[in-house]
Design a protein around this motif. Sequence first.
Motif, PDB file in Angstrom:
ATOM      1  N   GLY A 336      42.935  29.361  38.159  1.00  0.00           N
ATOM      2  CA  GLY A 336      42.388  29.832  36.985  1.00  0.00           C
ATOM      3  C   GLY A 336      40.961  30.365  37.144  1.00  0.00           C
ATOM      4  O   GLY A 336      40.436  31.449  36.759  1.00  0.00           O
ATOM      5  N   LEU A 337      40.141  29.377  37.824  1.00  0.00           N
ATOM      6  CA  LEU A 337      38.726  29.936  38.424  1.00  0.00           C
ATOM      7  C   LEU A 337      38.690  31.192  39.224  1.00  0.00           C
ATOM      8  O   LEU A 337      37.923  32.192  38.843  1.00  0.00           O
ATOM      9  CB  LEU A 337      38.004  28.681  38.974  1.00  0.00           C
ATOM     10  N   LEU A 338      39.681  31.431  40.016  1.00  0.00           N
ATOM     11  CA  LEU A 338      39.582  32.491  40.892  1.00  0.00           C
ATOM     12  C   LEU A 338      39.779  33.569  40.167  1.00  0.00           C
ATOM     13  O   LEU A 338      39.529  34.676  40.111  1.00  0.00           O
ATOM     14  CB  LEU A 338      40.718  32.319  42.094  1.00  0.00           C
ATOM     15  N   TYR A 339      40.981  33.496  39.191  1.00  0.00           N
ATOM     16  CA  TYR A 339      41.329  34.731  38.219  1.00  0.00           C
ATOM     17  C   TYR A 339      40.065  35.151  37.432  1.00  0.00           C
ATOM     18  O   TYR A 339      39.988  36.249  37.185  1.00  0.00           O
ATOM     19  CB  TYR A 339      42.651  34.250  37.472  1.00  0.00           C
ATOM     20  N   ARG A 340      39.423  34.257  36.720  1.00  0.00           N
ATOM     21  CA  ARG A 340      38.357  34.456  35.926  1.00  0.00           C
ATOM     22  C   ARG A 340      37.236  35.207  36.631  1.00  0.00           C
ATOM     23  O   ARG A 340      36.610  36.238  36.034  1.00  0.00           O
ATOM     24  CB  ARG A 340      37.934  33.190  35.566  1.00  0.00           C
ATOM     25  N   ILE A 341      36.947  34.862  37.927  1.00  0.00           N
ATOM     26  CA  ILE A 341      35.824  35.416  38.573  1.00  0.00           C
ATOM     27  C   ILE A 341      36.433  36.931  39.046  1.00  0.00           C
ATOM     28  O   ILE A 341      35.533  37.716  39.072  1.00  0.00           O
ATOM     29  CB  ILE A 341      35.500  34.483  39.949  1.00  0.00           C
ATOM     30  N   GLY A 342      37.488  37.355  39.423  1.00  0.00           N
ATOM     31  CA  GLY A 342      38.202  38.458  39.690  1.00  0.00           C
ATOM     32  C   GLY A 342      38.000  39.351  38.800  1.00  0.00           C
ATOM     33  O   GLY A 342      37.525  40.389  38.671  1.00  0.00           O
ATOM     34  N   SER A 359      36.240  39.949  47.620  1.00  0.00           N
ATOM     35  CA  SER A 359      36.570  38.668  47.077  1.00  0.00           C
ATOM     36  C   SER A 359      35.904  37.670  47.668  1.00  0.00           C
ATOM     37  O   SER A 359      35.318  36.716  46.744  1.00  0.00           O
ATOM     38  CB  SER A 359      37.939  38.687  47.010  1.00  0.00           C
ATOM     39  N   GLU A 360      35.846  37.473  48.933  1.00  0.00           N
ATOM     40  CA  GLU A 360      35.015  36.480  49.568  1.00  0.00           C
ATOM     41  C   GLU A 360      33.841  36.071  49.164  1.00  0.00           C
ATOM     42  O   GLU A 360      33.270  34.963  49.010  1.00  0.00           O
ATOM     43  CB  GLU A 360      35.417  36.335  51.226  1.00  0.00           C
ATOM     44  N   TYR A 361      33.054  37.036  49.154  1.00  0.00           N
ATOM     45  CA  TYR A 361      31.482  37.055  48.559  1.00  0.00           C
ATOM     46  C   TYR A 361      31.484  36.768  47.019  1.00  0.00           C
ATOM     47  O   TYR A 361      30.777  35.768  46.704  1.00  0.00           O
ATOM     48  CB  TYR A 361      31.083  38.592  48.774  1.00  0.00           C
ATOM     49  N   TYR A 362      32.328  37.152  46.060  1.00  0.00           N
ATOM     50  CA  TYR A 362      32.080  36.688  44.868  1.00  0.00           C
ATOM     51  C   TYR A 362      32.667  35.246  44.705  1.00  0.00           C
ATOM     52  O   TYR A 362      32.283  34.636  43.896  1.00  0.00           O
ATOM     53  CB  TYR A 362      32.905  37.784  44.129  1.00  0.00           C
ATOM     54  N   LEU A 365      30.479  31.172  45.855  1.00  0.00           N
ATOM     55  CA  LEU A 365      29.647  30.143  45.235  1.00  0.00           C
ATOM     56  C   LEU A 365      30.585  29.308  44.392  1.00  0.00           C
ATOM     57  O   LEU A 365      30.166  28.000  44.263  1.00  0.00           O
ATOM     58  CB  LEU A 365      28.923  30.924  44.067  1.00  0.00           C
ATOM     59  N   ALA A 366      31.876  29.447  44.214  1.00  0.00           N
ATOM     60  CA  ALA A 366      32.795  28.530  43.551  1.00  0.00           C
ATOM     61  C   ALA A 366      33.743  28.152  44.411  1.00  0.00           C
ATOM     62  O   ALA A 366      34.474  27.123  44.067  1.00  0.00           O
ATOM     63  CB  ALA A 366      33.158  29.101  42.199  1.00  0.00           C
TER      64      ALA A 366
END
Length: 458
Positions: A336-342, A359-362, A365-366
């Motif tokens: 879920g967190l990965l999807y929201r960041i994306g 994607s690795e850059y963004y 942090l999380a």
Amino acid sequence: MQKINELHYSFLNRESVKTFKNWIEKLFNSEIYFFLLMIIALINWKFRIIYLELIFGLIIALLIFIMDINRIKTIPLVLFAIASLRLVEKSDYILPVIIGSSIVLPLLFLDLFRKKISINNNIFVGMILILIAMFFSIVNSPNLITPILGILMWFFYTLLFLYFFNIRGDVESNRIYIAKSFTYFGVLIFLEMMLFFLEFRDGSSALAFFTGKDINLGWGISTYIAMIFLIIIPLTCYLFTINQKKYQLLIVIFIELFALLLLLSRGAYLALIIISIPFSIKFLADIKNKTDFMKTLLLIINICLLLLLFVAIPTGLVKNFYNVLNERGLSLSGRGLLYRIGLNVFYRYPLFGGGVYTSEYYLSLASTSVYYHNFIIQTLATIGIVGAVAFGYYSFHLVKQTLLKVNYNTYVFYIVLGMLIHGFFDTTFYNPLVMVLFSLILPFLSQKNEIDNLGEVK
């Protein structure tokens, strides 16, 4: 260029060269060649070296080009080279890559451009459109190095596809050789998994080890390896339909399925479950002697059941396996967190995305993840709406071409379907392993104009 071709042609017409070429071709078609490649790859992988595989691979590649042997023989070199990688630091790969690419790329370009190039393939056009979208995404990238590396990688996949598309030759026999190469590739991966278990087991059982530890073979982790088996298994089945008297291939299929089971990849499990019924119907329809096939299949199944009843159940292996699956479930909470960041990156840069392979850059942090673990979100977040349109064109023609009524195309369709389903849990497309393997497999798909002109091809 013409003078070089004439000298090369004169060289190949010498009697001694012809004799040597015939011997080499027989070797490359034999099981010895695959076993030799497998042994070298295992040594390379086990002892974390790379130059044995590099030197041997370059010698074989040079022989293939100089002796003008069917370039399809380079495919097992590529596959086994991938599975031989296990260096500790990424920086350790820089020098071998420079050495290898400085020799192979000039040969590849020379081989490709020595005659008229055909680009009449919609999948190739789709790859070019994605490449263009990746260039546009640079404007939003937080740095230049990452997107440039991503563009170079996609350019390599595209070039590899174009190369094999232009040297297809005897398509039917080349497809069989591809399937054979991937079958041995699957066996090699399984052997590496078993060696990995022996190396790090700490007294635990195989099931406890694989369910309690993330598998990292150096060149790929559990989810990536599961993706690879979803590609390998249909090709091994295709090979069996061509060689239906080789019942040992059924054992290999069960080994590949068992290896996939050990990897505990939810996306791979879901893909396997969804495609299993239609795929089984297709596979059984291609079996000519169904009586002998069912006898052999039942024998293998009975052996598996005996192992299950007298080993797996009494020792608690089945219960432990079920418990692990029950704990993991099919929940997407971890994604879920990965999807929201994306999606946030996409909302910020909707047209061109936040930059290819950023994607690795963004996520840094999380999360320690490299991808957004969903190929749709990966597309939107990195190359935006422009990239999504390009990817839509690519995937549409990919599926359309695999739906043509040709056996090879049909088996590849199930590979593509598996990647699409698995792609909702993990980023299958854009994954370097998947894309390299696709660039080896997809050029040999039959196209509609070929079927219209020549009739159905197996």
